[in-house]
Design an enzyme around this catalytic site. Sequence first.
Site, short mmCIF file in Angstrom:
data_model
loop_
_atom_site.label_atom_id
_atom_site.label_comp_id
_atom_site.label_asym_id
_atom_site.label_seq_id
_atom_site.Cartn_x
_atom_site.Cartn_y
_atom_site.Cartn_z
N TYR A 106 -10.94 1.07 2.14
CA TYR A 106 -11.98 0.46 1.31
C TYR A 106 -11.67 0.79 -0.15
O TYR A 106 -11.75 1.95 -0.56
CB TYR A 106 -13.37 0.96 1.75
N LYS A 112 -4.08 2.73 14.94
CA LYS A 112 -2.86 1.91 15.04
C LYS A 112 -1.71 2.87 14.75
O LYS A 112 -0.87 2.65 13.88
CB LYS A 112 -2.94 0.77 14.01
N ASP A 147 -5.36 -2.96 18.85
CA ASP A 147 -5.22 -4.33 19.39
C ASP A 147 -5.58 -4.36 20.88
O ASP A 147 -6.30 -5.23 21.35
CB ASP A 147 -3.82 -4.93 19.15
N ASP A 179 -15.61 -0.87 11.51
CA ASP A 179 -16.40 -1.98 10.97
C ASP A 179 -16.16 -3.24 11.81
O ASP A 179 -17.08 -3.94 12.23
CB ASP A 179 -15.96 -2.20 9.52
N ASP A 195 -18.69 -5.06 15.07
CA ASP A 195 -19.16 -6.46 15.09
C ASP A 195 -18.77 -7.11 16.42
O ASP A 195 -19.58 -7.80 17.06
CB ASP A 195 -18.53 -7.27 13.95
P1 NAD Z 1 -22.81 -11.71 8.30
O1 NAD Z 1 -22.86 -10.52 9.19
O2 NAD Z 1 -23.82 -11.76 7.20
O3 NAD Z 1 -22.99 -13.04 9.18
C1 NAD Z 1 -22.08 -13.39 10.22
C2 NAD Z 1 -22.78 -14.39 11.17
O4 NAD Z 1 -23.79 -13.69 11.92
C3 NAD Z 1 -23.50 -15.52 10.42
O5 NAD Z 1 -23.40 -16.69 11.16
C4 NAD Z 1 -24.94 -15.06 10.38
O6 NAD Z 1 -25.88 -16.10 10.31
C5 NAD Z 1 -25.06 -14.28 11.71
N1 NAD Z 1 -26.06 -13.20 11.58
C6 NAD Z 1 -25.91 -12.06 10.88
N2 NAD Z 1 -27.02 -11.33 10.97
C7 NAD Z 1 -27.89 -12.02 11.73
C8 NAD Z 1 -29.23 -11.78 12.17
N3 NAD Z 1 -29.90 -10.65 11.83
N4 NAD Z 1 -29.82 -12.70 12.95
C9 NAD Z 1 -29.17 -13.82 13.31
N5 NAD Z 1 -27.89 -14.11 12.93
C10 NAD Z 1 -27.27 -13.22 12.15
O7 NAD Z 1 -21.33 -11.79 7.73
P2 NAD Z 1 -20.74 -12.65 6.52
O8 NAD Z 1 -21.38 -14.01 6.52
O9 NAD Z 1 -19.30 -12.51 6.64
O10 NAD Z 1 -21.18 -11.86 5.24
C11 NAD Z 1 -22.23 -12.25 4.36
C12 NAD Z 1 -22.33 -11.23 3.23
O11 NAD Z 1 -22.75 -9.96 3.76
C13 NAD Z 1 -21.02 -10.98 2.50
O12 NAD Z 1 -21.30 -10.84 1.12
C14 NAD Z 1 -20.53 -9.64 3.05
O13 NAD Z 1 -19.74 -8.93 2.14
C15 NAD Z 1 -21.85 -8.94 3.28
N6 NAD Z 1 -21.86 -7.86 4.28
C16 NAD Z 1 -22.73 -6.86 4.01
C17 NAD Z 1 -22.88 -5.84 4.94
C18 NAD Z 1 -23.88 -4.78 4.64
O14 NAD Z 1 -24.69 -4.92 3.75
N7 NAD Z 1 -23.93 -3.70 5.39
C19 NAD Z 1 -22.14 -5.85 6.13
C20 NAD Z 1 -21.28 -6.91 6.37
C21 NAD Z 1 -21.15 -7.93 5.43
#
Ligand code: NAD
Length: 355
Positions: A130, A183, A216, A240, A244
């Site tokens: 990071y 890895k 992997d 991370d 997911d």
């Molecule tokens: P995201 O996790 O926000 O979303 C990925 C997918 O999952 C999307 O389709 C979204 O609609 C769905 N999703 C996520 N949370 C949900 C919920 N509670 N209910 C229903 N559906 C949900 O990932 P992204 O779109 O790649 O990232 C969006 C922003 O968030 C980026 O700016 C990224 O950097 C940031 N981010 C922040 C954190 C954090 O604050 N801890 C973590 C990961 C990503």
Amino acid sequence: MKFLVMPGDGIGPEIVPVAVAALEALDRKLGLGISLEEVPIGFASLETAGNTFPDEALARARDSDGVIMGPTDTLAYPPLSEGGRGPSAFMRTGCDLYANIRPAKTRTGVPSAVDNMDLVFARENTEGFYADRSMHMGNGEMMVTEDVAIAVRKITREACTKIAHAAFKLAMQRRKKVTIVTKRNVLKMTDGLFHDTVRAIGAEYPEVEVDDVIIDAMSALMVRTPDAFDVVCTSNMYGDILSDLGNELAGGLGLGGTINAGDQHVMAQAVHGSAPDIAGQDIANPTAMVLSLAMMLDWIAAREQDNKLKEAGHRLSAALDAQLADQATCTRDLGGPLGCKAFGDALVKRLEEDA
Ligand code: NAD
């Protein structure tokens, strides 16, 4: 007891109030004596304070017993020089929240891509790949020329030791197995150091079985034999990504609760991001945020030996389990009819009616 609330961006201001309403209901019911304060972060503070994580937020977090942080839209932030600070990075390094504990678990009533997953990631949280947390000064990414970019990754024996103890202590409360994911076949020094350090700490926990898997293969095995894993100890970026995957396999990202914990401080924060694609539509699933709060209550209860807080964490987890077991009280991502706010109202009602 003082909790600090940071609503964040995107769906943050929708899901964080659900967690806060649940906490207030528990406080009324059990007399927890919790006071709540709020500090804006993200785009809300960029407008007012000129950056996305004001110094005041960190100072107030250090002075709190727990922090509830909503997701932040870091991808859309301006560069650091224009006020774009990563709130997670500032909190995790600034409060030494070295352990990111992320369960991924299949649940009765929740449709999932795999059966029988019940594992917890112990993800190192303060260094690794990071760019904003690997350097004392400067940034871990650099452009050598317009066409050549380099990233450096920091792995220290100290941070590996801390996450290893967190993982083995967790395993002792669970099924007593730790899987180290690296890895190290390619990154022989950095991932080698991570692996060797965690293995060495494992010798202090002889009851815990230890194995190690290359990342992997781990991605495949989580799909093929999810029940083979209990606690997964891994470095920052692998944890991370895999968490997911785990949560999506277990039912959806909206279910991924997590705490960021150190020796002094703790923060509840969902696994997922700010989901800009669904923000403002009242369709986000607030479960991850609420589950994170339940985990934080458990963590503080264990540290403070506080039975009331323990009871609060238990009631909150049980209420969520009951709510998710019935599709009629689930959000749309899980096939239910409820919006985010209605899910929160139903959860509060359940907590209030809980004998
Ligand atoms: P995201 O996790 O926000 O979303 C990925 C997918 O999952 C999307 O389709 C979204 O609609 C769905 N999703 C996520 N949370 C949900 C919920 N509670 N209910 C229903 N559906 C949900 O990932 P992204 O779109 O790649 O990232 C969006 C922003 O968030 C980026 O700016 C990224 O950097 C940031 N981010 C922040 C954190 C954090 O604050 N801890 C973590 C990961 C990503």
